[in-house]
Design a protein around this motif. Structure first.
Motif, mmCIF file in Angstrom:
data_model
loop_
_atom_site.group_PDB
_atom_site.id
_atom_site.type_symbol
_atom_site.label_atom_id
_atom_site.label_comp_id
_atom_site.label_asym_id
_atom_site.label_seq_id
_atom_site.Cartn_x
_atom_site.Cartn_y
_atom_site.Cartn_z
ATOM 1 N N ASP A 175 0.828 -1.204 0.000
ATOM 2 C CA ASP A 175 0.000 0.000 0.000
ATOM 3 C C ASP A 175 0.868 1.261 0.000
ATOM 4 O O ASP A 175 0.610 2.211 -0.743
ATOM 5 C CB ASP A 175 -0.929 -0.001 1.213
ATOM 6 C CG ASP A 175 -1.881 1.190 1.226
ATOM 7 O OD1 ASP A 175 -2.708 1.301 0.301
ATOM 8 O OD2 ASP A 175 -1.798 2.017 2.151
ATOM 9 N N LEU A 176 1.919 1.264 0.818
ATOM 10 C CA LEU A 176 2.806 2.427 0.885
ATOM 11 C C LEU A 176 3.556 2.631 -0.433
ATOM 12 O O LEU A 176 3.732 3.760 -0.895
ATOM 13 C CB LEU A 176 3.801 2.260 2.032
ATOM 14 C CG LEU A 176 3.229 2.395 3.442
ATOM 15 C CD1 LEU A 176 4.283 2.032 4.474
ATOM 16 C CD2 LEU A 176 2.720 3.809 3.680
ATOM 17 N N GLN A 194 1.080 3.988 -3.051
ATOM 18 C CA GLN A 194 0.794 5.395 -2.774
ATOM 19 C C GLN A 194 1.973 6.282 -3.173
ATOM 20 O O GLN A 194 1.782 7.385 -3.693
ATOM 21 C CB GLN A 194 0.472 5.588 -1.279
ATOM 22 C CG GLN A 194 -0.842 4.977 -0.828
ATOM 23 C CD GLN A 194 -2.039 5.516 -1.602
ATOM 24 O OE1 GLN A 194 -2.073 6.671 -2.011
ATOM 25 N NE2 GLN A 194 -3.026 4.673 -1.799
ATOM 26 N N THR A 195 3.188 5.785 -2.966
ATOM 27 C CA THR A 195 4.380 6.521 -3.389
ATOM 28 C C THR A 195 4.400 6.686 -4.907
ATOM 29 O O THR A 195 4.682 7.769 -5.423
ATOM 30 C CB THR A 195 5.663 5.787 -2.930
ATOM 31 O OG1 THR A 195 5.643 5.644 -1.510
ATOM 32 C CG2 THR A 195 6.905 6.558 -3.344
ATOM 33 N N ASN A 254 1.804 6.603 -6.882
ATOM 34 C CA ASN A 254 0.700 7.476 -7.282
ATOM 35 C C ASN A 254 1.054 8.959 -7.143
ATOM 36 O O ASN A 254 0.513 9.807 -7.860
ATOM 37 C CB ASN A 254 -0.547 7.163 -6.444
ATOM 38 C CG ASN A 254 -1.181 5.840 -6.817
ATOM 39 O OD1 ASN A 254 -0.956 5.335 -7.918
ATOM 40 N ND2 ASN A 254 -1.953 5.264 -5.920
ATOM 41 N N TRP A 267 -4.733 14.165 -2.957
ATOM 42 C CA TRP A 267 -4.205 13.049 -2.174
ATOM 43 C C TRP A 267 -4.254 13.372 -0.689
ATOM 44 O O TRP A 267 -4.578 12.521 0.137
ATOM 45 C CB TRP A 267 -2.779 12.759 -2.621
ATOM 46 C CG TRP A 267 -2.145 11.573 -1.956
ATOM 47 C CD1 TRP A 267 -2.210 10.272 -2.353
ATOM 48 C CD2 TRP A 267 -1.336 11.586 -0.770
ATOM 49 N NE1 TRP A 267 -1.498 9.476 -1.492
ATOM 50 C CE2 TRP A 267 -0.948 10.252 -0.510
ATOM 51 C CE3 TRP A 267 -0.896 12.587 0.086
ATOM 52 C CZ2 TRP A 267 -0.151 9.905 0.563
ATOM 53 C CZ3 TRP A 267 -0.107 12.249 1.166
ATOM 54 C CH2 TRP A 267 0.259 10.918 1.405
ATOM 55 N N MET A 311 -6.157 11.154 1.926
ATOM 56 C CA MET A 311 -5.276 10.281 2.707
ATOM 57 C C MET A 311 -4.790 10.871 4.029
ATOM 58 O O MET A 311 -4.408 10.134 4.939
ATOM 59 C CB MET A 311 -4.039 9.898 1.861
ATOM 60 C CG MET A 311 -4.365 9.131 0.597
ATOM 61 S SD MET A 311 -5.191 7.545 0.908
ATOM 62 C CE MET A 311 -3.931 6.676 1.830
ATOM 63 N N TYR A 316 -3.530 9.105 7.970
ATOM 64 C CA TYR A 316 -2.251 9.239 8.665
ATOM 65 C C TYR A 316 -2.437 9.891 10.032
ATOM 66 O O TYR A 316 -1.817 9.481 11.020
ATOM 67 C CB TYR A 316 -1.273 10.056 7.821
ATOM 68 C CG TYR A 316 -0.714 9.298 6.637
ATOM 69 C CD1 TYR A 316 0.352 8.417 6.792
ATOM 70 C CD2 TYR A 316 -1.253 9.451 5.368
ATOM 71 C CE1 TYR A 316 0.872 7.714 5.709
ATOM 72 C CE2 TYR A 316 -0.752 8.756 4.280
ATOM 73 C CZ TYR A 316 0.315 7.888 4.459
ATOM 74 O OH TYR A 316 0.814 7.185 3.390
#
Length: 461
Positions: free
Chosen positions: A45-46, A49-50, A52, A223, A227, A231
């Motif tokens: 997932d990380l 996301q990076t 993206n 984003w 998101m 966090y």
């Protein structure tokens, strides 16, 4: 073809391709959770996301400009496609130079090469996909969506189930799926005919960059809205709270998917009608139908929130239903704001998209830190709702400079009032709440049925 029929036809065709890829997320979840550990899935997932975040930076946002300028009748199509390809390759070359920075990030350092290929293949596939959409090859666009879905499933089975490659297998499956789809589009649509460095027009290049560069921070701001709350939730309340919130976010995604399919088709119609001199009449009529569909869908989801949550989640996540009504309302405002964003697009005013999105992102962060400590997970949902209300309000005011849109204020107030009441009744779980929900859902249907039937009639006739 009549403009209403064309919009409906394109929406239906895009739905075929888009639904398959969106449904893939739900279909593949059981597979991912069985073959990947929680740590591996978290790492995936990380990394995704990076990627993206890197894609719009590497491509300088040019992928959005390819659609906008490619749809113009008087623009050199070879120049548009060649500029898009050249920008991506130059951006990727810069990314290669920055490898030491990526290597220094602990959770992605061992997958740097995969990230490079992920970003490159995704960018090239998006370039080909966006260009054929700008040329209104909607059937080929839909076919590509289906093909990419099939290839992703096959590749996931091969790399995750058969070869057991773990995180690398997940990334390889995505990379190869993008590669195969890009190659298919490149040759089927004969996109090689549009590659010509000699046809690159300097003024078009500058215009495309002027349009696309503000969209980079716009993407980052979007984003942040989507998101940052996760966090901040993890930071303040822990990963378990974030897990419940993430699950609750999946149900309103149904509205987002439908709205996204419509917006893909709407971009084509909006620019075509603008070139014909439309000054708001067509936009107003379509907005009326679009908003009615959004409100009806939202009302149904809120009414059956508990049922949907029970079907889609395990017992441990059932309590996440309580955050869905607020997130559904947030999705309504986000969808309407997205529609108004198309007005900026056709007038090439991407800086307004940036400004309105950035303001909403800042509001979202401030509200998250303010509300989460007081209201917990629900505070994150409320922050998201208020940030999208802010975005819609600003866009509704600022778009008047470019186009006069006729809002049916009375219907809008009734719809929002009923949806808000539905949410309150659901959250408070008042006695006989389900009966009240059904009644209010029928009220929403009655308020919007005339508009929806009129829209259907235009298409049929």
């Amino acid at each position: 073809m009549d403009r209403y029929k064309k919009l409906a036809s394109n929406t239906f065709t895009f739905a075929i391709g888009t639904f398959s890829s969106k449904i893939l997320v739900f279909l593949m979840l059981p597979l991912y959770t069985r073959v990947l550990s929680s740590a591996e899935y978290g790492k995936v997932d990380l990394i995704v996301q990076t990627c993206n975040i890197l894609i719009p930076i590497v491509s300088a946002g040019i992928l959005n400009a390819v659609i906008r300028f490619g749809l113009e009748n008087n623009t050199n199509k070879k120049s548009v496609f060649s500029i898009g390809l050249l920008t991506i390759l130059l951006g990727f070359a810069v990314l290669l130079i920055l490898e030491p920075i990526l290597q220094s990030i602990e959770f992605i350092s061992e997958y740097t090469r995969y990230i490079y290929f992920f970003v490159l293949m995704s960018s090239l596939h998006s370039l080909c996909s966006n260009f054929i959409r700008s040329q209104e090859y909607v059937r080929l666009y839909a076919f590509d969506g289906v093909l990419r879905t099939i290839m992703t499933i096959i590749m996931n089975i091969v790399f995750l189930v058969v070869l057991r490659y773990g995180v690398a297998g997940y990334l390889l499956a995505t990379i190869l799926s993008d590669l195969i789809s890009a190659v298919m589009l490149f040759f089927v649509a004969k996109l090689y005919k549009y590659i010509s460095l000699s046809n690159i027009n300097k003024s078009i290049f500058i215009s495309m960059l002027r349009y696309s560069l503000p969209l980079i921070p716009t993407t980052i701001s979007t984003w942040i809205i989507n998101m940052s709350d996760r966090y901040i939730l993890s930071y303040i309340l822990g990963s378990e709270a974030n897990g419940l919130y993430a699950i609750s976010y999946k149900v309103p995604t149904i509205i987002t998917i439908v709205a996204g399919i419509f917006m893909d088709a709407w971009q084509i119609s909006a620019i075509n009608e603008h070139q014909k001199g439309d000054r708001g009449s067509f936009f107003s009529k379509v907005l009326n139908v679009y908003s009615s569909l959004i409100f009806c869908g939202a009302s149904v989801i809120i009414t059956f929130t508990k049922v949907i949550t029970k079907i889609l989640t395990s017992p441990g996540f059932y309590s996440s239903w309580i955050y869905i009504p607020v997130l559904v309302m947030a999705t309504i405002f986000a969808s309407l704001a997205s529609f108004l964003g198309s007005i900026y697009m056709i007038h090439k005013k991407s800086e307004y998209i940036l400004l309105t999105t950035a303001i909403s992102a800042i509001v979202n962060i401030i509200l998250n830190f303010s509300l989460i400590p007081v209201y917990g997970i629900q505070g994150a949902a409320i922050a998201t709702l208020l940030s999208y209300i802010c975005m819609l309000t600003i866009r509704a005011i600022s778009t008047r400079k470019f186009m006069s849109i006729s809002w049916n204020i009375g219907k809008l107030i009734i719809n929002m009032s009923v949806i808000f009441t539905q949410s309150i009744v659901m959250l408070l779980e008042v006695k006989n709440w389900f009966l009240y929900e059904i009644v209010m859902m029928l009220v929403i249907a009655l308020v919007n049925i005339k508009v929806l039937l009129a829209g259907a009639k235009r298409i049929i006739q």
